[in-house]
Design an enzyme around this catalytic site. Sequence first.
Site, PDB file in Angstrom:
ATOM      1  N   ASP A  51       0.814  -1.202   0.000  1.00  0.00           N
ATOM      2  CA  ASP A  51       0.000   0.000   0.000  1.00  0.00           C
ATOM      3  C   ASP A  51       0.855   1.263   0.000  1.00  0.00           C
ATOM      4  O   ASP A  51       0.463   2.290  -0.561  1.00  0.00           O
ATOM      5  CB  ASP A  51      -0.922   0.002   1.222  1.00  0.00           C
ATOM      6  CG  ASP A  51      -2.116  -0.932   1.038  1.00  0.00           C
ATOM      7  OD1 ASP A  51      -2.360  -1.363  -0.100  1.00  0.00           O
ATOM      8  OD2 ASP A  51      -2.791  -1.236   2.035  1.00  0.00           O
ATOM      9  N   GLY A  52       2.030   1.192   0.632  1.00  0.00           N
ATOM     10  CA  GLY A  52       2.924   2.346   0.626  1.00  0.00           C
ATOM     11  C   GLY A  52       3.372   2.725  -0.772  1.00  0.00           C
ATOM     12  O   GLY A  52       3.514   3.906  -1.093  1.00  0.00           O
ATOM     13  N   TYR A 169      -4.110   3.708  10.160  1.00  0.00           N
ATOM     14  CA  TYR A 169      -3.736   4.228  11.481  1.00  0.00           C
ATOM     15  C   TYR A 169      -4.971   4.475  12.338  1.00  0.00           C
ATOM     16  O   TYR A 169      -4.973   4.236  13.548  1.00  0.00           O
ATOM     17  CB  TYR A 169      -2.935   5.516  11.303  1.00  0.00           C
ATOM     18  CG  TYR A 169      -2.485   6.160  12.589  1.00  0.00           C
ATOM     19  CD1 TYR A 169      -1.588   5.515  13.444  1.00  0.00           C
ATOM     20  CD2 TYR A 169      -2.954   7.421  12.953  1.00  0.00           C
ATOM     21  CE1 TYR A 169      -1.184   6.121  14.632  1.00  0.00           C
ATOM     22  CE2 TYR A 169      -2.551   8.027  14.128  1.00  0.00           C
ATOM     23  CZ  TYR A 169      -1.663   7.371  14.963  1.00  0.00           C
ATOM     24  OH  TYR A 169      -1.259   7.966  16.128  1.00  0.00           O
ATOM     25  N   ALA A 191      -4.465   9.637  22.218  1.00  0.00           N
ATOM     26  CA  ALA A 191      -4.085   9.781  23.635  1.00  0.00           C
ATOM     27  C   ALA A 191      -4.485  11.139  24.196  1.00  0.00           C
ATOM     28  O   ALA A 191      -3.645  11.935  24.624  1.00  0.00           O
ATOM     29  CB  ALA A 191      -2.575   9.550  23.801  1.00  0.00           C
TER      30      ALA A 191
END
Length: 272
Positions: A51-52, A169, A191
């Site tokens: 995919d990169g 991600y 976070a």
Amino acid sequence: MKNTTGKKIWIVKNTYKKTQMIATELEKLCLAAGFIFDEKNPEIIISVGGDGTLLAALHYYEAQLDTVRFIGVHTGHLGFYADFQEHELTQVVEAIQNEKPEEAFKYQLLKVQIHFTDGRLKTHLALNESVIKRVSKTLVADVKISDFLFEKFRGDGLSVSTPTGSTAYNKSIGGAVMHPRVHAFQVTEVASLNNLVYRTLGAPMIIAEKDTVTIELENADDYLLTVDQLEYFYDQIASVTYSLDGGEISFVNGGHTGFWHRVKNSFIGEVK
């Protein structure tokens, strides 16, 4: 395999030895099929790798997305955007021979607009996601949804993803998986700080296609902005605005794997 009128193609590949060998074999098949290799103005980009590799091809041909279509061959782990495996090179050529541009699969792209304190404006496009962070400190930012001040965020960062990028991600930080037919984008916290003093929603947000999300930033010189696999270190950023009007990327409709099949193959495997 019969000869066809010469479609203009180009092969983009990564540097791994295995990929280079597969790309060489594919090049021979494409030449035998009568395709024309044209790096500058191709009709079809064949991505050989992961995919990169495909994301790199997208950004290289970003200014030509209205006229180019993509097709992927994965040579390692299962590629989410690649429909073909390394032993299916003949099928790749046949898909290109038989493809019809009007039947291409289209995925929406995320527009990323960076507003600098001196009035400059810079625009990027993302197929997967864009993430804004600070390098050494907590990110503090006002989050606006179509000019409505929603919250003041404090935490490591914020990720904004497309439906197709929701499995990248975004998924790893707790975001929802979205089907590409859902015309919306997603904001997911990285976070966040939530206590008696600081409070954010603490959950992924699905943003309607008609809306924008603007992240207004504190004055600092250590912001990291990612756009897919690309990284940009900027200072003097006033805000970043995200919207789902960055155009589309087109994929050759040939042997196309359904979205939920891709998700299952990538994350679950065989169900017994």
